[in-house]
Design a protein around this motif. Structure first.
Motif, PDB file in Angstrom:
ATOM      1  N   GLU A  84      -5.303   2.481   1.117  1.00  0.00           N
ATOM      2  CA  GLU A  84      -4.321   3.297   1.398  1.00  0.00           C
ATOM      3  C   GLU A  84      -3.082   3.146   0.257  1.00  0.00           C
ATOM      4  N   ALA A  85      -2.951   1.561   0.271  1.00  0.00           N
ATOM      5  CA  ALA A  85      -1.734   1.344  -0.822  1.00  0.00           C
ATOM      6  C   ALA A  85      -2.259   1.700  -2.134  1.00  0.00           C
ATOM      7  N   ALA A  86      -3.577   1.618  -2.409  1.00  0.00           N
ATOM      8  CA  ALA A  86      -4.143   2.339  -3.896  1.00  0.00           C
ATOM      9  C   ALA A  86      -3.719   3.540  -4.152  1.00  0.00           C
ATOM     10  N   HIS A  87      -3.963   4.337  -2.915  1.00  0.00           N
ATOM     11  CA  HIS A  87      -3.680   5.779  -3.307  1.00  0.00           C
ATOM     12  C   HIS A  87      -2.284   5.946  -3.420  1.00  0.00           C
ATOM     13  N   GLN A  88      -1.516   5.203  -2.642  1.00  0.00           N
ATOM     14  CA  GLN A  88       0.095   5.338  -2.804  1.00  0.00           C
ATOM     15  C   GLN A  88       0.676   4.901  -3.918  1.00  0.00           C
ATOM     16  N   ALA A  89      -0.179   4.028  -4.576  1.00  0.00           N
ATOM     17  CA  ALA A  89       0.238   3.305  -5.823  1.00  0.00           C
ATOM     18  C   ALA A  89       0.058   3.998  -7.083  1.00  0.00           C
ATOM     19  N   GLY A  90      -0.753   5.332  -6.937  1.00  0.00           N
ATOM     20  CA  GLY A  90      -1.076   6.121  -7.955  1.00  0.00           C
ATOM     21  C   GLY A  90      -1.929   5.369  -8.945  1.00  0.00           C
ATOM     22  N   PRO A  91      -2.059   6.216 -10.245  1.00  0.00           N
ATOM     23  CA  PRO A  91      -2.975   5.352 -11.128  1.00  0.00           C
ATOM     24  C   PRO A  91      -2.609   4.303 -11.925  1.00  0.00           C
ATOM     25  N   VAL A  92      -3.413   3.584 -12.459  1.00  0.00           N
ATOM     26  CA  VAL A  92      -2.968   2.305 -13.364  1.00  0.00           C
ATOM     27  C   VAL A  92      -2.092   1.607 -13.003  1.00  0.00           C
ATOM     28  N   PHE A  93      -2.357   1.149 -11.666  1.00  0.00           N
ATOM     29  CA  PHE A  93      -1.319   0.119 -10.916  1.00  0.00           C
ATOM     30  C   PHE A  93      -2.028  -1.336 -11.190  1.00  0.00           C
ATOM     31  N   THR A  94      -0.880  -2.339 -11.163  1.00  0.00           N
ATOM     32  CA  THR A  94      -1.185  -3.720 -11.292  1.00  0.00           C
ATOM     33  C   THR A  94      -1.390  -4.351  -9.793  1.00  0.00           C
ATOM     34  N   PRO A  95      -1.940  -5.459  -9.772  1.00  0.00           N
ATOM     35  CA  PRO A  95      -2.002  -5.871  -8.240  1.00  0.00           C
ATOM     36  C   PRO A  95      -0.563  -6.021  -7.480  1.00  0.00           C
ATOM     37  N   SER A  96       0.468  -6.386  -8.493  1.00  0.00           N
ATOM     38  CA  SER A  96       1.850  -6.520  -8.004  1.00  0.00           C
ATOM     39  C   SER A  96       2.304  -5.106  -7.653  1.00  0.00           C
ATOM     40  N   ASP A  97       1.929  -3.977  -8.320  1.00  0.00           N
ATOM     41  CA  ASP A  97       2.294  -2.502  -7.962  1.00  0.00           C
ATOM     42  C   ASP A  97       1.661  -2.310  -6.416  1.00  0.00           C
ATOM     43  N   LEU A  98       0.415  -2.850  -6.411  1.00  0.00           N
ATOM     44  CA  LEU A  98      -0.450  -2.685  -4.971  1.00  0.00           C
ATOM     45  C   LEU A  98       0.355  -3.283  -4.081  1.00  0.00           C
ATOM     46  N   VAL A  99       0.802  -4.671  -4.073  1.00  0.00           N
ATOM     47  CA  VAL A  99       1.631  -5.201  -3.075  1.00  0.00           C
ATOM     48  C   VAL A  99       2.752  -4.463  -2.730  1.00  0.00           C
ATOM     49  N   ARG A 100       3.514  -3.911  -3.729  1.00  0.00           N
ATOM     50  CA  ARG A 100       4.844  -3.078  -3.513  1.00  0.00           C
ATOM     51  C   ARG A 100       4.554  -1.936  -2.783  1.00  0.00           C
ATOM     52  N   SER A 101       3.164  -1.212  -2.738  1.00  0.00           N
ATOM     53  CA  SER A 101       2.591  -0.199  -2.017  1.00  0.00           C
ATOM     54  C   SER A 101       2.412  -0.520  -0.262  1.00  0.00           C
ATOM     55  N   LEU A 102       2.231  -1.630  -0.213  1.00  0.00           N
ATOM     56  CA  LEU A 102       1.465  -1.877   1.157  1.00  0.00           C
ATOM     57  C   LEU A 102       2.562  -1.658   2.283  1.00  0.00           C
ATOM     58  N   ALA A 103       3.824  -1.731   2.116  1.00  0.00           N
ATOM     59  CA  ALA A 103       4.868  -1.325   3.147  1.00  0.00           C
ATOM     60  C   ALA A 103       4.637   0.009   3.643  1.00  0.00           C
ATOM     61  N   GLY A 104       4.376   0.897   2.524  1.00  0.00           N
ATOM     62  CA  GLY A 104       4.158   2.174   2.999  1.00  0.00           C
ATOM     63  C   GLY A 104       2.858   2.380   3.370  1.00  0.00           C
ATOM     64  N   ALA A 105       1.790   1.717   3.144  1.00  0.00           N
ATOM     65  CA  ALA A 105       0.573   1.876   3.758  1.00  0.00           C
ATOM     66  C   ALA A 105       0.637   1.575   5.236  1.00  0.00           C
ATOM     67  N   TYR A 106       1.360   0.416   5.400  1.00  0.00           N
ATOM     68  CA  TYR A 106       1.549  -0.255   6.787  1.00  0.00           C
ATOM     69  C   TYR A 106       2.351   0.743   7.810  1.00  0.00           C
ATOM     70  N   ALA A 107       3.213   1.490   7.054  1.00  0.00           N
ATOM     71  CA  ALA A 107       4.242   2.681   7.921  1.00  0.00           C
ATOM     72  C   ALA A 107       3.100   3.619   8.213  1.00  0.00           C
ATOM     73  N   ALA A 108       2.037   3.889   7.534  1.00  0.00           N
ATOM     74  CA  ALA A 108       1.144   5.222   7.926  1.00  0.00           C
ATOM     75  C   ALA A 108       0.295   4.728   9.235  1.00  0.00           C
ATOM     76  N   CYS A 109       0.437   3.213   9.762  1.00  0.00           N
ATOM     77  CA  CYS A 109      -0.435   2.945  10.614  1.00  0.00           C
ATOM     78  C   CYS A 109       0.365   2.682  11.878  1.00  0.00           C
ATOM     79  N   LEU A 110       1.752   2.883  11.916  1.00  0.00           N
ATOM     80  CA  LEU A 110       2.469   2.658  13.115  1.00  0.00           C
ATOM     81  C   LEU A 110       2.485   3.799  14.088  1.00  0.00           C
TER      82      LEU A 110
END
Ligand code: NAX
Ligand code: ADP
Length: 450
Positions: free
Chosen positions: A424-450
């Motif tokens: 989900e974080a990868a979807h939210q990060a969009g294209p050509v992300f770095t692992p650090s971008d992926l980490v930044r998308s994790l809070a949004g991914a977690y929010a989708a699971c609350l």
């Protein structure tokens, strides 16, 4: 699948009524994608062919121009009955709008003959849109392997009754296009895999504190960057406290990360540790071997990733009782199979064997990701964005799995929840992300699971 169909039949359904339901459900999809264009249905001898006759009959009833190509006579009672009830045209060949492949489904037992393979390819080439019913002909249902070379790609694959492994395994899944499931009343199939769905993740309790949410210790090695990524990901996975056990203070560590540089055995003695992760950046020298042994000896819930998987030998697990999760990519998986004496080509069977022999949950990563547990449970991930194919995203996943484990999830759930968050974080990060971008998308991914 056959057992599930049999239980419906025992409950009063007939193969004909199931085929009618499956065919009509599939026809609904074909009708939608056809948008008024002509349809050519290729019918084989078995019940997949039978579905084809039902689909053609239903489309004809709805007024679409339909014809059937039937190189083989029906060979089952249900397929014969379905053909008898079809009163439309037959043809030697077809050209035009939609090609519907009902040559073989889950009953494929051997490669297509050259003539049949050529016919499928020709029909696929001569139509603008290609739809496979249940499975593209030539694909082996359990392994996802094509039994012929040069089979066509499809725009849509309509699975009947239940997903088969092939729908979610490489290389088959990349040739299937969109996938849709037609319900024919089959419920949960015993001993089958389950798809990994969006998890429901907890919000910290009102009286939560960092230790109740779980202290995760990540044991670093000679290459600090990978462990650092895992730490940063873990901080977004639910655990309350992330500590890095390292030989020295790495540069550029985030402010919130607690780094313990005391001797590893001393650091590991902390009784508050809820889970451990070792592997990212561990390297493979004697010092790495020593660190891995020290972690395994602690006998806490543990995730082994990357170099730890390459160093692992069965004897190192002999005295362990605590939950263990292994997170190999395909190269590491091959090394684990070799270390645990598992040989052959049956990927799912071997994953089960590895999980049983190691007593670990095995999260086998890649374009298709599977989680096998020692008790035989299998969970299958929906495909995540292929932008994940970049160095460091595995470290992010390892940190997330360990975080879920420290937070109290059962091992198989920890792996499944983290795989979903990662995708989900990868979807939210969009294209050509770095692992650090992926980490930044994790809070949004977690929010989708609350
Ligand atoms: N059994 C049921 O109740 C239902 C079955 N359904 C359909 O039935 C399909 C499975 O039906 P079948 O078990 O009849 O299998 P298939 O229709 O896939 O074909 C099997 C038949 O083809 C022969 N065969 C296999 N590989 C061959 C090859 N390479 N060249 C020539 N002949 C080959 C087999 O000996 C057998 O006669 C499913 O994929 C699905 O489409 C659906 O209608 C839902 C209900
Ligand atoms: N083509 C792909 N499509 C979807 N996910 C992928 C693809 N390739 C890799 N991944 C995912 O990316 C991650 C890569 O992990 P890994 O190979 O361990 O990388 P690294 O060790 O560099 O961190 C895994 O979670 C894997 O499932």
């Amino acid at each position: 699948m056959r057992a599930a169909e049999q239980s419906l039949i025992d409950g009063g359904e007939t193969v004909e009524s199931l085929m009618d339901c499956a065919g009509k459900g599939a026809a609904e999809w074909v009708w939608r994608v056809a948008g008024g264009r002509s349809v050519t249905v290729l019918c084989g001898p078995g019940n997949n062919g039978g579905d084809g006759y039902v689909i053609a009959r239903e489309l004809l009833r709805r007024g679409l121009p339909v014809s059937i190509v039937a190189p083989l006579e029906p060979a089952t009672d249900a397929a014969r009955a379905a053909r008898a009830a079809y009163h439309g045209p037959f043809a030697e060949m077809g050209k035009g709008g939609v090609f519907v492949d009902c040559l073989f489904g889950s009953g494929l037992g051997r490669p297509l003959s050259d003539e049949l393979a050529a016919l499928v390819c020709r029909l696929a080439e001569d139509h603008a849109t290609r739809v496979a019913i249940d499975l593209p002909s030539g694909i082996e249902s359990d392994s996802g392997q094509p039994l012929n070379d040069g089979l066509p790609d499809y725009d849509l694959t309509i699975s009947l009754g239940a997903w088969k492994y092939a729908h979610w395994l490489m290389p088959a899944m990349q040739a299937m296009g969109e996938r849709r499931l037609v319900d024919i009343g089959i419920g949960r199939v015993a001993d089958a895999g389950t798809m990994i769905r969006r998890p429901h993740l907890p919000t910290p309790a009102r009286d939560a504190h960092k230790y109740t949410r779980g202290l995760l210790a990540i044991v670093g090695g000679a290459m600090p960057g990978a462990a650092m990524l895992a730490c940063r990901a873990a901080a977004h996975g639910g655990a309350g406290y992330i500590k890095l056990f390292a030989d020295h203070h790495p540069q550029c560590a985030p402010d919130e990360l607690v780094i313990d540089t005391s001797p590893l055995e001393h650091a590991l003695a902390d009784r508050r540790i809820a889970a451990l992760l070792v592997g990212p950046g561990l390297t493979r020298d004697d010092a790495a071997q020593h660190r891995l042994s020290a972690v395994l000896a602690r006998d806490l819930p543990t995730v082994l990733d990357a170099d730890a998987l390459v160093l692992l030998r069965p004897a190192m697990l002999a005295a362990r009782t605590a939950p263990l999760i292994l997170t190999p990519h395909s190269g590491e998986l091959a090394q684990l199979f070799s270390a645990f004496g598992i040989e052959g080509e049956d990927r799912i069977g071997h994953l089960h064997e590895l999980a049983r022999k190691s007593g670990a949950v095995v999260a086998a990563k890649g374009p298709d990701t599977l989680v096998a547990a020692p008790d035989g449970e299998l969970r299958i991930a929906r495909p995540a964005p292929s932008w994940l194919s970049t160095a460091g995203t595995g470290d992010v996943l390892a940190g997330l799995i360990a975080s879920r484990l420290a937070n109290g999830a059962a091992p198989v759930d920890a792996a499944a929840q983290a795989i979903w968050l990662h995708g989900e974080a990868a979807h939210q990060a969009g294209p050509v992300f770095t692992p650090s971008d992926l980490v930044r998308s994790l809070a949004g991914a977690y929010a989708a699971c609350l």
